[in-house]
Design a protein around this motif. Structure first.
Motif, PDB file in Angstrom:
ATOM      1  N   MET A 190      19.561  -3.819  11.006  1.00 47.61           N
ATOM      2  CA  MET A 190      19.789  -4.276   9.371  1.00 47.61           C
ATOM      3  C   MET A 190      18.833  -3.499   8.572  1.00 47.61           C
ATOM      4  SD  MET A 190      20.897  -8.074   9.876  1.00 47.61           S
ATOM      5  CE  MET A 190      22.692  -8.909  10.076  1.00 47.61           C
ATOM      6  N   GLN A 191      17.205  -3.643   9.097  1.00 47.61           N
ATOM      7  CA  GLN A 191      16.395  -3.110   8.157  1.00 47.61           C
ATOM      8  C   GLN A 191      16.519  -1.373   7.997  1.00 47.61           C
ATOM      9  OE1 GLN A 191      14.918  -4.639   5.981  1.00 47.61           O
ATOM     10  NE2 GLN A 191      13.784  -3.044   5.280  1.00 47.61           N
ATOM     11  N   LEU A 192      16.993  -0.907   9.264  1.00 45.99           N
ATOM     12  CA  LEU A 192      17.272   0.644   9.239  1.00 45.99           C
ATOM     13  C   LEU A 192      18.411   1.014   8.277  1.00 45.99           C
ATOM     14  CD1 LEU A 192      16.772   1.678  12.850  1.00 45.99           C
ATOM     15  CD2 LEU A 192      15.348   1.830  11.079  1.00 45.99           C
ATOM     16  N   THR A 193      19.393   0.196   8.287  1.00 47.79           N
ATOM     17  CA  THR A 193      20.489   0.361   7.246  1.00 47.79           C
ATOM     18  C   THR A 193      20.011   0.276   5.752  1.00 47.79           C
ATOM     19  OG1 THR A 193      22.020  -0.757   9.007  1.00 47.79           O
ATOM     20  CG2 THR A 193      22.897  -0.406   6.473  1.00 47.79           C
ATOM     21  N   ASN A 194      19.213  -0.948   5.617  1.00 50.03           N
ATOM     22  CA  ASN A 194      18.828  -1.184   4.194  1.00 50.03           C
ATOM     23  C   ASN A 194      17.773   0.166   3.877  1.00 50.03           C
ATOM     24  OD1 ASN A 194      19.545  -3.524   3.409  1.00 50.03           O
ATOM     25  ND2 ASN A 194      17.792  -4.481   4.405  1.00 50.03           N
ATOM     26  N   ILE A 195      17.202   0.605   4.664  1.00 50.31           N
ATOM     27  CA  ILE A 195      16.340   2.081   4.360  1.00 50.31           C
ATOM     28  C   ILE A 195      17.341   3.213   3.971  1.00 50.31           C
ATOM     29  CG2 ILE A 195      14.812   3.549   5.272  1.00 50.31           C
ATOM     30  CD1 ILE A 195      13.527   1.298   6.759  1.00 50.31           C
ATOM     31  N   ALA A 196      18.486   3.140   4.858  1.00 54.66           N
ATOM     32  CA  ALA A 196      19.416   4.494   4.631  1.00 54.66           C
ATOM     33  C   ALA A 196      20.102   4.236   3.379  1.00 54.66           C
ATOM     34  CB  ALA A 196      20.461   4.500   5.749  1.00 54.66           C
ATOM     35  N   ARG A 197      20.380   3.045   3.207  1.00 52.45           N
ATOM     36  CA  ARG A 197      21.339   2.716   1.697  1.00 52.45           C
ATOM     37  C   ARG A 197      20.319   2.910   0.509  1.00 52.45           C
ATOM     38  NH1 ARG A 197      22.298  -3.473   0.817  1.00 52.45           N
ATOM     39  NH2 ARG A 197      19.814  -3.209   0.548  1.00 52.45           N
TER      40      ARG A 197
ATOM     41  N   TYR B 295      10.250   5.627   3.396  1.00 52.34           N
ATOM     42  CA  TYR B 295      10.482   4.810   4.789  1.00 52.34           C
ATOM     43  C   TYR B 295      11.078   5.931   5.601  1.00 52.34           C
ATOM     44  CZ  TYR B 295       9.723   0.411   1.978  1.00 52.34           C
ATOM     45  OH  TYR B 295       8.969  -0.307   1.122  1.00 52.34           O
ATOM     46  N   LEU B 296      11.524   6.974   5.168  1.00 55.81           N
ATOM     47  CA  LEU B 296      12.259   7.912   6.317  1.00 55.81           C
ATOM     48  C   LEU B 296      11.025   8.212   6.986  1.00 55.81           C
ATOM     49  CD1 LEU B 296      14.767   9.690   3.943  1.00 55.81           C
ATOM     50  CD2 LEU B 296      15.169   7.738   5.713  1.00 55.81           C
ATOM     51  N   PRO B 297      11.033   8.835   8.284  1.00 56.70           N
ATOM     52  CA  PRO B 297      10.166   9.192   9.262  1.00 56.70           C
ATOM     53  C   PRO B 297       9.655  10.504   8.831  1.00 56.70           C
ATOM     54  CG  PRO B 297      12.099   8.362  10.440  1.00 56.70           C
ATOM     55  CD  PRO B 297      12.440   8.498   9.228  1.00 56.70           C
ATOM     56  N   LEU B 298       8.398  10.792   8.622  1.00 59.48           N
ATOM     57  CA  LEU B 298       7.985  12.142   8.185  1.00 59.48           C
ATOM     58  C   LEU B 298       8.281  13.191   9.209  1.00 59.48           C
ATOM     59  CD1 LEU B 298       4.606  11.177   6.614  1.00 59.48           C
ATOM     60  CD2 LEU B 298       6.869  11.495   5.448  1.00 59.48           C
TER      61      LEU B 298
ATOM     62  N   VAL C 229       0.667  -1.145   0.161  1.00 57.27           N
ATOM     63  CA  VAL C 229      -0.080  -0.006   0.053  1.00 57.27           C
ATOM     64  C   VAL C 229       0.974   1.346   0.021  1.00 57.27           C
ATOM     65  CG1 VAL C 229      -1.915  -1.293   0.928  1.00 57.27           C
ATOM     66  CG2 VAL C 229      -0.204   0.145   2.432  1.00 57.27           C
ATOM     67  N   ASP C 230       1.929   1.328  -0.059  1.00 54.88           N
ATOM     68  CA  ASP C 230       2.971   2.436  -0.106  1.00 54.88           C
ATOM     69  C   ASP C 230       2.849   3.059   1.007  1.00 54.88           C
ATOM     70  OD1 ASP C 230       4.262   1.285  -2.219  1.00 54.88           O
ATOM     71  OD2 ASP C 230       3.088   2.562  -3.893  1.00 54.88           O
ATOM     72  N   ARG C 231       2.818   2.734   2.152  1.00 55.07           N
ATOM     73  CA  ARG C 231       2.364   3.395   3.387  1.00 55.07           C
ATOM     74  C   ARG C 231       3.673   4.461   3.777  1.00 55.07           C
ATOM     75  NH1 ARG C 231       1.295   0.336   9.237  1.00 55.07           N
ATOM     76  NH2 ARG C 231       1.555   2.148  10.521  1.00 55.07           N
ATOM     77  N   ARG C 232       3.239   5.417   4.453  1.00 56.88           N
ATOM     78  CA  ARG C 232       4.256   6.626   4.988  1.00 56.88           C
ATOM     79  C   ARG C 232       4.223   6.126   6.313  1.00 56.88           C
ATOM     80  NH1 ARG C 232       4.165   6.396   0.288  1.00 56.88           N
ATOM     81  NH2 ARG C 232       4.079   8.182  -1.130  1.00 56.88           N
ATOM     82  N   TYR C 233       5.241   6.361   7.096  1.00 56.05           N
ATOM     83  CA  TYR C 233       5.705   6.528   8.369  1.00 56.05           C
ATOM     84  C   TYR C 233       5.858   7.759   9.170  1.00 56.05           C
ATOM     85  CZ  TYR C 233       5.939   1.746   6.452  1.00 56.05           C
ATOM     86  OH  TYR C 233       5.582   0.343   5.823  1.00 56.05           O
ATOM     87  N   ARG C 234       5.026   7.843  10.016  1.00 56.75           N
ATOM     88  CA  ARG C 234       4.965   9.485  10.519  1.00 56.75           C
ATOM     89  C   ARG C 234       6.408   9.547  11.433  1.00 56.75           C
ATOM     90  NH1 ARG C 234      -0.926   8.905  13.009  1.00 56.75           N
ATOM     91  NH2 ARG C 234      -0.088   6.805  13.617  1.00 56.75           N
ATOM     92  N   SER C 235       6.745   8.371  12.290  1.00 54.97           N
ATOM     93  CA  SER C 235       7.626   8.539  13.244  1.00 54.97           C
ATOM     94  C   SER C 235       8.689   7.341  13.200  1.00 54.97           C
ATOM     95  CB  SER C 235       7.101   8.762  14.658  1.00 54.97           C
ATOM     96  OG  SER C 235       6.526   7.472  14.907  1.00 54.97           O
ATOM     97  N   ILE C 236       9.962   7.476  13.900  1.00 57.71           N
ATOM     98  CA  ILE C 236      10.719   6.336  13.864  1.00 57.71           C
ATOM     99  C   ILE C 236       9.978   5.076  14.550  1.00 57.71           C
ATOM    100  CG2 ILE C 236      11.787   7.131  16.070  1.00 57.71           C
ATOM    101  CD1 ILE C 236      13.426   5.474  13.038  1.00 57.71           C
ATOM    102  N   ALA C 237       9.413   5.342  15.264  1.00 57.88           N
ATOM    103  CA  ALA C 237       8.629   4.249  16.119  1.00 57.88           C
ATOM    104  C   ALA C 237       7.611   3.587  15.078  1.00 57.88           C
ATOM    105  CB  ALA C 237       7.846   4.849  17.195  1.00 57.88           C
ATOM    106  N   GLU C 238       7.016   3.993  14.006  1.00 56.06           N
ATOM    107  CA  GLU C 238       6.338   3.466  13.078  1.00 56.06           C
ATOM    108  C   GLU C 238       7.231   2.608  12.182  1.00 56.06           C
ATOM    109  OE1 GLU C 238       3.321   5.844  11.343  1.00 56.06           O
ATOM    110  OE2 GLU C 238       2.258   6.050  12.860  1.00 56.06           O
ATOM    111  N   VAL C 239       8.535   3.500  11.899  1.00 56.94           N
ATOM    112  CA  VAL C 239       9.451   2.736  10.771  1.00 56.94           C
ATOM    113  C   VAL C 239       9.906   1.443  11.544  1.00 56.94           C
ATOM    114  CG1 VAL C 239      11.671   3.021   9.880  1.00 56.94           C
ATOM    115  CG2 VAL C 239      10.307   4.937   9.836  1.00 56.94           C
TER     116      VAL C 239
END
Length: 396
Positions: A194-201, A213-216, A147-157
């Motif tokens: 590891m997943q946070l690293t994936n997102i950053a990459r 995927y970055l916190p809004l 659903v290509d969701r957006r993430y409002r905060s790091i907690a949601e990420v």
């Protein structure tokens, strides 16, 4: 680009073409039907080929595991990777996620669909007491991607990362039969890192695919509007600050993960530490690129990976205050429910093992008593027979 599935993939994933509600089961063939061969080895070979194609980093790390654990890891990876590819494929059917859930149901019923990774995964979940809630959470993470969701905060990420990555770490811990709550929490931390690293990459690649995927709230703090960035993904110093912030959060979870590796079985520590250091090195490459993961992609060379394999043979030394912090750290809220489920499953499996061993010990004692009685009866008969012979000889 991922390999696309054929347009009519019903046979490939084990679902009848009559519709998603009618699953075509492929019961495991008996040994007699296979002339003495069960096909397990063929399934495992297919799983190994999947990890070799899909992730060189994980494949290198897996080679350091004991044979049984390595085979289980390949089966886990193959099912997770196949499911991920199925969801990410642009030609996927609209009911792809429903079909995956049906396949998982069949796996836990002991009747996997006719697919190598399903059959291999069924043997792993039944043999290592993996609760269904964990792979179900993995599929929930794939649903969030759809659903290509957006993430409002790091907690949601982290809630997303817990589903798509920490679930795999927890299943690996259960495969290694390591299940106290603290160690499981640290395995989940490693998955988050590891997943946070994936997102950053993958910031630029994801944005070009319409995903963010970055916190809004972090983006707003940096003066970046999420939808505008998706329309025109460009690297800026402000974005670099957000990526750095994400990698700093990943490093906090790596620290906790490294603390937990010491609790793993000795034969597994080198492999897990290798995977952790390899992913951390991706973060180092991103930093070297000025935190620009939009116009370039961080990569590590094979030579660098091999050097990390050597480095991983020794424990990562943590300063005393970080050791103390890790020792008292609770499970992250995003993974607490999954950690509890994994710990309960392993505790139940241990109780069943003890009960089985106790029952076996009782049977052994009863068998020993019966055999002793049988031996005494034979000795008594021999003694009476000898007495009769001696009596006859005396009379003669």
């Amino acid at each position: 680009m991922r390999d696309r599935l054929p347009a009519n993939d019903c046979d490939d994933i084990g679902i009848s073409s009559d519709g998603p509600d009618k699953a075509r089961l492929a019961p495991r063939r008996t040994v007699d039907m296979n002339y003495g061969f069960t096909g397990d080895g063929v399934d495992l070979d297919a799983c190994t080929a999947s990890i070799r194609r899909g992730s060189k980093s994980f494949h290198i790390a897996s080679l350091l595991l004991p044979r049984g654990t390595r085979q289980a890891a390949h089966a886990l990876y193959a099912f997770c990777r196949h499911s991920d590819d199925l969801i990410d494929d642009q030609a996927r059917r609209p009911d792809a996620l429903l079909r995956l859930r049906q396949r998982l149901d069949r796996i836990y019923e002991g009747m996997p669909c006719d697919h190598a990774c399903d059959r291999a995964f069924e043997r792993i979940v039944s043999g290592h007491s993996i609760p269904k809630t964990i792979p179900l959470s993995l599929l929930d993470g794939f649903a969030m991607d759809m659903v290509d969701r957006r993430y409002r905060s790091i907690a949601e990420v982290k809630q997303y990362a817990a589903r798509v990555a920490s679930t795999v770490g927890l299943m690996m811990s259960l495969v290694m039969r390591t299940g106290d709550a603290w160690t499981l929490a640290r395995a989940a931390d490693l998955g988050l890192a590891m997943q946070l690293t994936n997102i950053a990459r993958d910031v630029g690649e994801d944005a070009r695919n319409g995903r963010l995927y970055l916190p809004l709230d972090w983006l707003r703090d940096a003066g970046i509007e999420g939808d505008a960035f998706l329309r025109d993904p460009r690297f800026t110093p402000a974005l670099a600050g957000v990526v750095k912030r994400l990698l700093d959060e990943a490093d906090r979870h790596y620290l906790l993960g490294h603390a937990g590796i010491a609790r793993l079985p000795a034969g597994c520590r080198h492999a897990i530490r290798t995977a952790a250091l390899t992913y951390q090195d991706i973060g180092r490459c991103i930093a070297q690129n000025g935190y620009d993961s939009v116009s370039q992609r961080a990569r590590t060379t094979l030579l660098r990976k091999l050097s990390l394999v050597l480095r991983a043979s020794r424990p990562v030394i943590l300063c005393p205050d970080k050791v103390a912090m890790a020792a008292s750290a609770p499970a992250d809220p995003s993974v607490a429910r999954l950690v509890a489920a994994a710990a309960d499953a392993l505790a139940l499996a241990e109780r069943q093992r003890v009960a089985t061993e106790s029952q076996g010990s009782q049977i052994e004692r009863v068998t020993s008593i019966l055999m002793d009685l049988h031996r005494r009866r034979i000795e008594d008969r021999r003694a009476r027979r000898l007495q009769r012979w001696q009596k006859v000889a005396h009379l003669g």
